[in-house]
Design an enzyme around this catalytic site. Structure first.
Site, PDB file in Angstrom:
ATOM      1  N   ALA A   1      41.161  69.334  35.676  1.00 19.33           N
ATOM      2  CA  ALA A   1      40.786  70.664  35.199  1.00 19.33           C
ATOM      3  C   ALA A   1      40.431  70.504  33.730  1.00 19.33           C
ATOM      4  CB  ALA A   1      41.934  71.650  35.375  1.00 19.33           C
TER       5      ALA A   1
ATOM      6  N   GLY B   1      37.923  62.013  44.510  1.00 20.08           N
ATOM      7  CA  GLY B   1      38.436  60.696  44.871  1.00 20.08           C
ATOM      8  C   GLY B   1      38.408  60.441  46.367  1.00 20.08           C
TER       9      GLY B   1
ATOM     10  N   CYS C   1      31.901  74.468  39.969  1.00 22.28           N
ATOM     11  CA  CYS C   1      33.068  73.924  39.282  1.00 22.28           C
ATOM     12  C   CYS C   1      34.282  74.782  39.577  1.00 22.28           C
ATOM     13  CB  CYS C   1      32.843  73.863  37.782  1.00 22.28           C
ATOM     14  SG  CYS C   1      34.303  73.214  36.941  1.00 22.28           S
TER      15      CYS C   1
HETATM   16  C1  LIG Z   1      37.184  64.300  35.248  1.00 17.76           C
HETATM   17  C2  LIG Z   1      36.068  64.914  36.025  1.00 17.76           C
HETATM   18  C3  LIG Z   1      35.157  65.746  35.400  1.00 17.76           C
HETATM   19  C4  LIG Z   1      34.115  66.329  36.111  1.00 17.76           C
HETATM   20  N1  LIG Z   1      33.219  67.130  35.466  1.00 17.76           N
HETATM   21  C5  LIG Z   1      32.142  67.628  36.143  1.00 17.76           C
HETATM   22  C6  LIG Z   1      31.144  68.387  35.495  1.00 17.76           C
HETATM   23  O1  LIG Z   1      31.176  68.606  34.280  1.00 17.76           O
HETATM   24  N2  LIG Z   1      30.098  68.881  36.235  1.00 17.76           N
HETATM   25  C7  LIG Z   1      30.014  68.651  37.582  1.00 17.76           C
HETATM   26  O2  LIG Z   1      29.054  69.117  38.225  1.00 17.76           O
HETATM   27  N3  LIG Z   1      30.944  67.912  38.228  1.00 17.76           N
HETATM   28  C8  LIG Z   1      32.009  67.403  37.537  1.00 17.76           C
HETATM   29  N4  LIG Z   1      32.938  66.645  38.212  1.00 17.76           N
HETATM   30  C9  LIG Z   1      32.785  66.400  39.656  1.00 17.76           C
HETATM   31  C10 LIG Z   1      32.133  65.042  39.936  1.00 17.76           C
HETATM   32  O3  LIG Z   1      30.859  64.962  39.368  1.00 17.76           O
HETATM   33  C11 LIG Z   1      32.067  64.778  41.439  1.00 17.76           C
HETATM   34  O4  LIG Z   1      31.278  65.766  42.063  1.00 17.76           O
HETATM   35  C12 LIG Z   1      33.428  64.780  42.087  1.00 17.76           C
HETATM   36  O5  LIG Z   1      34.374  64.194  41.236  1.00 17.76           O
HETATM   37  C13 LIG Z   1      33.449  64.061  43.429  1.00 17.76           C
HETATM   38  O6  LIG Z   1      33.084  62.708  43.303  1.00 17.76           O
HETATM   39  P1  LIG Z   1      34.172  61.512  43.175  1.00 17.76           P
HETATM   40  O7  LIG Z   1      35.129  61.686  44.295  1.00 17.76           O
HETATM   41  O8  LIG Z   1      33.369  60.262  43.236  1.00 17.76           O
HETATM   42  O9  LIG Z   1      34.843  61.701  41.858  1.00 17.76           O
HETATM   43  C14 LIG Z   1      33.997  66.066  37.493  1.00 17.76           C
HETATM   44  C15 LIG Z   1      34.909  65.214  38.131  1.00 17.76           C
HETATM   45  C16 LIG Z   1      35.940  64.634  37.419  1.00 17.76           C
HETATM   46  C17 LIG Z   1      36.899  63.736  38.131  1.00 17.76           C
END
Ligand SMILES: Cc1cc2nc3c(=O)[nH]c(=O)nc-3n(C[C@H](O)[C@H](O)[C@H](O)COP(=O)(O)O)c2cc1C
Ligand SMILES: Cc1cc2nc3c(=O)[nH]c(=O)nc-3n(C[C@H](O)[C@H](O)[C@H](O)COP(=O)(O)OP(=O)(O)OC[C@H]3O[C@@H](n4cnc5c(N)ncnc54)[C@H](O)[C@@H]3O)c2cc1C
Ligand SMILES: Cc1cc2nc3c(=O)[nH]c(=O)nc-3n(C[C@H](O)[C@H](O)[C@H](O)COP(=O)(O)OP(=O)(O)OC[C@H]3O[C@@H](n4cnc5c(N)ncnc54)[C@H](O)[C@@H]3O)c2cc1C
Ligand SMILES: Cc1cc2nc3c(=O)[nH]c(=O)nc-3n(C[C@H](O)[C@H](O)[C@H](O)COP(=O)(O)O)c2cc1C
Ligand code: FES
Ligand code: FES
Lengths: 249, 309, 309, 249
Positions: free
Chosen positions: C72, C220, C134
């Site tokens: 968050a 994740g 988000c």
């Molecule tokens: C620490 C963190 C910050 C994130 N910030 C954004 C963001 O600013 N804008 C956005 O569209 N997604 C954001 N996400 C979501 C990621 O871009 C992604 O959609 C999501 O984490 C799922 O992919 P993953 O499982 O490979 O992390 C964020 C994710 C994490 C973990």
């Protein structure tokens, strides 16, 4: 875990102390091997393995081939590490004392037959064992098979690197009134079904389906029966009369 | 087994402990009889019961995912008639203290109503858990994602029974509070949160879905934080009791749901990992309760403190 | 690094490989410069950029969940002006082959539009990823869960730019196809699926949420099966390209998305586990493609075979 | 992993071979220790640990206390097992060669000071070390501290089971122009901040916040600054001038 040995390529012999399971197991039954709710990594769910051996001292032997996360985790077990065992589960192979029996094993489908042939031979029954592998590197030590089973296995490898060259089914000769027991990959079981139907031999097979609970609650492990219904392979199987199953696909 | 600090009256029923077995993971009880001292539990929820028997989906029906599993059993079940004739008597005979909730599914309002009506005359049914949230049959979440349809369903079922009526919500909506309120308004006695998330696994080498039904429902530890959140949101939206479910495998997990607002909890996937988990979680919750200044489970429900920003 | 079997033209842009870094997990590129050969990648998506700078949420902002994590951050970012002045020049100078997508957020249609408009004159921006999904800021998923609002937003942004406009969808809806179609109809060039699931963790001993913002977004490995499913559903609903994201940490994971219908994929959480993962996944995909009878990545996209029932 | 020893209750000394990190580290910097993308269990994310020691032979020493899943996993590391190291990261402690320095360590907050005091003493600087623990069972071997640091630590335990009885702060005497460096639990850092402000002593503290990336991309690890803004503890810290931070809560 009480003992672990690499017995062939990616294939492990694993002994576990579990007097209750050792006492109660019959050939064809299986155990669910898991790592409990404290385990955070894969495998999450327990995995089914045929009981391959048991001792009066309360040990249970498994023959495990590395495939995915669960079997890889078992391959990494270290001495003294505890696993969660549930079993013995399922319906064993069943045959009368006077029937001649031929066991046909493909790969680690050998596991239940190590138990079965050993037990049957000690009881003086007429049971023989055909065992096929892709190549010699995967073949379980013939001497060990003999000492566990009290008889030699007829070994087949596709490349002829050990035993006879060819598929294990080539070792099977038609013999009315001989019961065939099969355990191995699905294509092998299919071929076995065709063969035994043609030659009118009774066939029992041990099937493999993904399992959840292992005890009949989740209905995850079903196989299609000849009448179109689904049968739970954990409680109504894993050993089925081949005639009761749907071999359509 | 469960000490009296864990006893609560919820939906007008006495639960000796807060732990129930989740629908679909404990069959009709019988299968776990030798393994789990069922009558020591808070209760169990049966596998879904539909009006007609359902054969279920093609195989594979189960696969493991990172930190969880996916299932597409397809609500395979024996149907109302056989449930009544074969399964319920066993439950009635073997469970005196544990409460039995029957999980009900249907393709139409009439279907659902017929199952409930068909069980009204039967003893041994403590209440109904209405499954409007199964992601692995066609239309399985229809009632769970359409407010109007949901309202109609709950209102109708309310007419069929005075027994506790608990609606099992799908996590798959932008605002679970909306659906929770609809249920409360139409007279539901409680909510279960949550059912599984739709998911899919692909066998990359074979270019095929691993699951015979193509997609299925994701359960297990991986959905714990979502379940806790949705329980908290649902609890904030209504005043009827909530059964928390999703990813619980320890007392600490269960307590997260309880602090978030769940009066009771259910354990599903973790039963497959270790059938002893239900007793272990009960014991762990009891130990935690006894350590509190006010050793009473009910005082913990919804006791999460939100720091002021 | 990426061989030509991986090169594709998507949204009219040339991607030398299918792997992008996900928004919020690679900052503005610079922070990973010494660790990841960024210019060898398909591209990266910047941290969200809003019109005004945002400080973000209270701490803790991050915690681990079973098989995943919860964050968050609160869209903490430097705002449009500083992004343009400080961050974009670095990206422009250092990335020639990798494509830069700017993740855009806003509280209103005008907000979103102002960010896009403010970047239109700037070189080095290959396209926009519109974040309507988000879960950890108030109203963060508003546009992602309301068809009308989404349609209005996309239509307006379409007027602001001819650059590729990619809408990042929330997983948190009963039917992702609906929102996918709205985006396509209003002129979006592509979709990203998926953002995080709302989730919550409770510190049971302290009776407090672990996350300062109370709830956050779950990402994740634990969300992999949901992401693959939603990508498949979105791909079935539209004919514009899709970027698959959620839980990817290996080439096999990425290939599940690709077979489900993703033209490109993004890696987020796994970067924290190992910054080398982006290169490893690229290499793994390449090896897989080269093993196919038709060694061409584009031929794999959406090549999942559904067995007939 | 090259070496592991249980050095106090639930506290491990872990040595890892990593010449690059050993060479580049400065006291106060940290490494992210992780298990890679192939690891399916907890911890998923890497965890930050202060560099507690380094050798010319390329080894890095960590002092790890078991707390949750990540530290428990490190406690189970076996010899030769590989971990993923990222570092050295963050801003180290900084002070001039002529300033007298007092390091105040609470619990495993001792880690960076083992490195710092040892290095400073070898350079002939006037650096002393106060070290507090809850009870004697958790105290890191005083002889080892002395051999690592080249000086004795003044030890405090709350129950007096080892060293002096009381909290470590009681060992601190006001001394203008002496720089205080603190590392330990937040309440201790708070008390240290009060004390040093009252007595007008400069204070640097190493803070602990949950981390994601460790390199400044995720903004997960922020701490509130005195001016109300957020600072990334992984890149702008973990060592901050106490005066720059918001101690309001
Ligand atoms: C620490 C963190 C910050 C994130 N910030 C954004 C963001 O600013 N804008 C956005 O569209 N997604 C954001 N996400 C979501 C990621 O871009 C992604 O959609 C999501 O984490 C799922 O992919 P993953 O499982 O490979 O992390 C964020 C994710 C994490 C973990
Ligand atoms: C009754 C029975 C007895 C068995 N006996 C043996 C034995 O003695 N020795 C042995 O090496 N193997 C045996 N197997 C197969 C063994 O259970 C699988 O190899 C194992 O489940 C694969 O798990 P994994 O985690 O390594 O693979 P993964 O690919 O990680 O497994 C993923 C999922 O697929 C399931 N799965 C994959 N392959 C199989 C399979 N062939 N059968 C059942 N489920 C599968 C797993 O249970 C899991 O849910 C038996 C299977 C059954 C059903
Ligand atoms: C710069 C820095 C240096 C550190 N140096 C050391 C050291 O030398 N020796 C040592 O034993 N410990 C040190 N820690 C603390 C160590 O990182 C935590 O004990 C560890 O993160 C807790 O992880 P866990 O998985 O055991 O606990 P869990 O409770 O399972 O962790 C859950 C989550 O909380 C985070 N977390 C929990 N406690 C802390 C904490 N105190 N600091 C940061 N994150 C936390 C974890 O990173 C993880 O995201 C340091 C922390 C930081 C920030
Ligand atoms: C194999 C399986 C079958 C299920 N069948 C049903 C069902 O029939 N009705 C229902 O409402 N939920 C069903 N569920 C969902 C569970 O009751 C529960 O809501 C979900 O699994 C989340 O809890 P868990 O993570 O503890 O498993 C099933 C779950 C599994 C794993
Ligand atoms: S594995 Fe659950 S019913 Fe067979
Ligand atoms: S840990 Fe990611 S910015 Fe500090």
């Amino acid at each position: 875990m009480a003992d672990k040995q690499l017995v062939a390529e990616e294939t492990w012999w694993i002994e576990l102390d579990s007097p209750d399971i050792a006492r109660a197991s019959e050939p064809g039954q299986f155990v669910m091997v898991g790592f409990g709710c404290g385990n955070t990594g894969a495998p999450l769910l327990p995995r089914p393995f045929s009981v391959a051996w048991r001792s009066d001292a309360g040990r249970v032997g498994l023959l495990v081939r590395e495939f995915g996360s669960g079997t890889a985790r078992l391959a990494r077990l270290h001495l003294g590490e505890e696993v969660l065992l549930l079993g013995p589960l399922g319906r064993p192979f069943q045959f009368g004392p006077d029937e001649p029996v031929i066991c046909v094993a493909g790969g680690v489908g050998l596991a239940p037959f190590l138990f079965l042939v050993g037990q049957a031979r000690r009881a003086g029954l007429d049971v023989s064992l055909l065992y096929g592998e892709r190549d010699a590197s995967r073949v379980f030590d013939p001497a060990l098979i003999e000492s566990l089973c009290g008889t030699e296995a007829e070994i087949w490898t596709e490349d002829g690197g050990a035993g006879n060259a060819g598929r294990v089914l080539e070792g099977l000769t038609p013999a009315v009134d001989t019961t065939v027991l099969g355990c191995g990959p699905t294509p092998m079981l299919h071929a076995l079904f065709q063969f035994t139907r043609e030659h009118d031999m009774p066939l029992q097979v041990s099937v493999e389906e993904h399992m959840g609970c292992g005890v009949g609650t989740c209905q995850g492990c079903v196989v299609r029966a000849a009448d179109g219904s689904w049968r739970k392979s954990c409680t109504e199987g894993p050993v089925f009369n081949a005639a009761d199953l749907d071999w359509g696909r | 087994m469960a000490g009296s600090v864990l006893a609560q009256t919820v939906f007008g029923l006495r639960f000796q402990g807060p732990v129930l077995l989740a629908s679909g993971t404990c069959g009709y009880g019988e299968e776990y009889a030798g393994l789990i001292p069922l009558d020591d539990l808070g209760g169990l929820v049966t596998k879904a019961v539909s009006l007609e028997p359902r054969p279920g989906n093609p195989t594979h029906r189960i696969a493991e995912t990172p930190g969880g599993m996916i299932n597409a059993i397809g609500l395979a079940n024996v149907g109302l008639a056989r449930f009544r004739a074969e399964k319920l008597p066993w439950l009635r005979d073997h469970l005196q203290r544990a409460q039995v909730l029957v999980n009900v599914v249907g393709d139409s309002v009439d279907d659902f109503a017929a199952v409930v009506a068909g069980l009204e005359g039967e003893e041994g049914v403590a209440g109904y858990e209405i499954n409007v949230s199964c992601p692995n049959v066609k239309g399985g979440t229809l009632y769970g994602t359409d407010e109007q349809a949901l309202a109609g369903l709950v209102a109708r079922l309310r007419q069929e029974t005075e027994r506790p009526l608990i609606v099992k919500l799908t996590p798959n909506v932008p605002d679970i509070g909306l659906y929770a309120r609809v249920c409360e308004q139409e007279g539901a006695d409680g909510l279960s949160a949550i059912n599984t998330f739709p998911g899919m696994l692909i066998d990359v080498e074979r270019r095929r879905p691993v699951i015979g039904n193509v997609s299925g429902g994701v359960s297990g530890p991986s959905i714990l934080p979502m379940g806790v959140y949705l329980t908290w949101k649902a609890a904030a939206a209504v005043s009827i009791p909530i059964i928390g479910v999703g990813g619980i495998r320890s007392a600490a997990d269960a307590l997260q749901y309880i602090l978030a607002g769940a009066d009771l909890i259910q354990i599903g996937t973790a039963l497959f990992i270790d059938p002893a988990v239900a007793a272990d979680v009960t014991r762990g919750i009891e130990e935690f309760v006894l350590r509190q200044p006010e050793p009473d489970l009910a005082a913990l429900v919804g006791s999460l403190q939100i720091p002021s920003a």
